[in-house]
Scaffold this motif. Sequence first.
Motif, PDB file in Angstrom:
ATOM      1  N   ARG A 183     -16.710  -2.257  38.268  1.00  0.00           N
ATOM      2  CA  ARG A 183     -15.784  -2.997  38.345  1.00  0.00           C
ATOM      3  C   ARG A 183     -14.886  -3.043  39.655  1.00  0.00           C
ATOM      4  N   THR A 184     -14.330  -1.610  40.280  1.00  0.00           N
ATOM      5  CA  THR A 184     -13.784  -1.554  41.311  1.00  0.00           C
ATOM      6  C   THR A 184     -14.259  -2.037  42.545  1.00  0.00           C
ATOM      7  N   VAL A 185     -15.685  -2.325  42.648  1.00  0.00           N
ATOM      8  CA  VAL A 185     -16.273  -2.504  43.759  1.00  0.00           C
ATOM      9  C   VAL A 185     -17.059  -3.956  43.413  1.00  0.00           C
ATOM     10  N   GLY A 186     -16.656  -4.598  42.464  1.00  0.00           N
ATOM     11  CA  GLY A 186     -17.245  -6.056  42.197  1.00  0.00           C
ATOM     12  C   GLY A 186     -18.550  -6.273  41.654  1.00  0.00           C
ATOM     13  N   LEU A 187     -19.196  -5.035  40.968  1.00  0.00           N
ATOM     14  CA  LEU A 187     -20.446  -4.966  40.419  1.00  0.00           C
ATOM     15  C   LEU A 187     -20.232  -5.045  39.049  1.00  0.00           C
ATOM     16  N   GLY A 188     -19.381  -5.518  38.327  1.00  0.00           N
ATOM     17  CA  GLY A 188     -19.453  -5.836  36.826  1.00  0.00           C
ATOM     18  C   GLY A 188     -19.625  -4.594  36.097  1.00  0.00           C
TER      19      GLY A 188
END
Length: 397
Positions: free
Chosen positions: A299-304
């Motif tokens: 989630r911290t890199v936008g990958l759910g």
Amino acid sequence: MFPAVLGIAGTAVAAAGWFGYASSRGHDGFGLGGGSAAAITQPAAQAAAPAAVSVRDGATDVTPDGVLTVAAPPGEQIGMVELTYKTEAVQGVFSDDRRTWTASGPLRAGVSYALSAVTTTDAGGTGIQHETFTTSRPDNPLKLDLVAPTDGSVVGVGQPVVVSFTRPIADAGRAAMEQALSVSAIPPQAGHWSWLSASRVDYRPQSYWKPGTKVSVDLALDGLGDGHGRYGTADRDFGFTVGRDQETTIDLKAERATVRRDGNVVHTFAVTGGMPGLDTWSGTYAVIDKSPDVHMNSRTVGLGDEYDIPDVKWDVHITYTGTYVHSAPWSVGAQGVRNVSHGCIGTSPANAEWFFSNTLPGDVVKVINTPRQVAPGNGFADWQEPWDQWLTGSAVH
């Protein structure tokens, strides 16, 4: 911030004497031997009018990054200006006609200054102006977000000096900001500052640091404005030493890393990089930092919800967007064969521990053979720009 030397911004005019003493003791300003006093006494010249100072005497709210000037009355010149805070003298520049003097650079914030100015006339008269004033201290000062490397550290040959502010610096303020930041190296190397964003300015040498170089950094920020009404309230200085030359090439077409130290291969190991669509950034990096354990959450890199691993081991950090070289025991079968990660560079636990133990902040890591390139400001990827391009990012070059 300023040189602790006597702040004489010029010499007193010989005919005028020093601090308003008229030349009435003889033609050289002292008593002449022989003859009577009446025979050598000259009429005292009419005193010069005092200078006009742009800061009011006794003021308590002087802006540190304002322009401070001393101006001579019509028909007079400025003979000398001394502006001091304790034993610290502020340097300044005379106009060509010596009718004005302007302080160089900002003043310190929240301190008291004493100013003395001597004016002179063509007839030899002198006048003197004394003032004291206090600079203001802002409620919302200019603040640093990051300074790297840490003071006293030993770093790799690719380490840039990183100065990042919490707020953007206005275009009009960047030249003065750059001029207030200085780097010196022993042995000397050519280098320059370059703005990677409105709030970050980095310094790097033209080519990698020479091993063993001692670097000193002086950030003269006290009183320096950001162009938006904020200014610094303290200087900062630090130094670091450049260690051995270690450069690692990670070829993600061959899925292999090669570590060279002082030009010699010291280790190679199999890796896996980002899978198609999540390709690892190619580029030349300097290592940001490292940690024996990192909690990695997609989630911290936008990958759910792709992954959530609380204790990834032996992590060497190379981008702000979350790229590490790290232990990946779950992908050992793919290492050296194909790229299967979400963008990081994974290797076996043993190889990851070796790389972690043998890597310094600032070591060069070059990732090649992927379809996308990292931006210079994403971590310490300053070496992405060739020297001529690097210089275009300077506000003073």
